[in-house]
Design a protein around this motif. Sequence first.
Motif: not given
Length: 210
Positions: A100-124
């Motif tokens: 729930d905490v992770i999902l709430l962060q996905i909804e509200r927090d730019p930090f975790i969205r930045a995390y996903w973007v960085m991870m996707a970039s690192a993989i790609a």
Amino acid sequence: MSELLKIRRQTQVERRAESEQRLLTAAAELIATEGFAAASLERVGATAGYSRGLASQKFGSKDGLVTAVIAAVIARSAELLVARDSDSASPLDSIIAYADVILLQIERDPFIRAYWVMMASAIANRLPNQTQFLAEHEKVKARLSGLITQGQDRGEIDSSVDPDAAALSIGSTLLGIGIECLLDPALDIPRVRAAALATISRTLAASTKV
């Protein structure tokens, strides 16, 4: 040490903490909205309202910035879990609270969205720092697997559940929702969140049949 010197040192520490937080926030917002490539150290510093060289002084390199943002995401998640007093909850409730905490962060927090973007970039781009993300995911998997085992010992979680596989599945579900949110900013996250939590609960909960 004189009181004046103590005050000066405290003020310096506070200023450093404030500048680092502003730099991290600027980095997260740039990465989340414009992509990883847009968040050069110079631009991060300027966006935070400081000299262009301050981000370089603070983080050293782009890899250093990635490490700092990852650490910030983890710290923010930990604070939210503490606020929910999840450590005193049952194993199943602790797993639900984490998701729930992770999902709430996905909804509200730019930090975790930045995390996903960085991870996707690192993989790609096959960047070496993708190992940082794998290491953090392994920690989460180990934590969730441990909670599942505890819940099985208490009879709260279905004994037929494979702890490691289930932990990986939960983490992958959260990861997938995060990536989907990046692809579709209009995603109805509260609806998806409710469905994801219900699915996790149903998958893990021990049968009440007699």
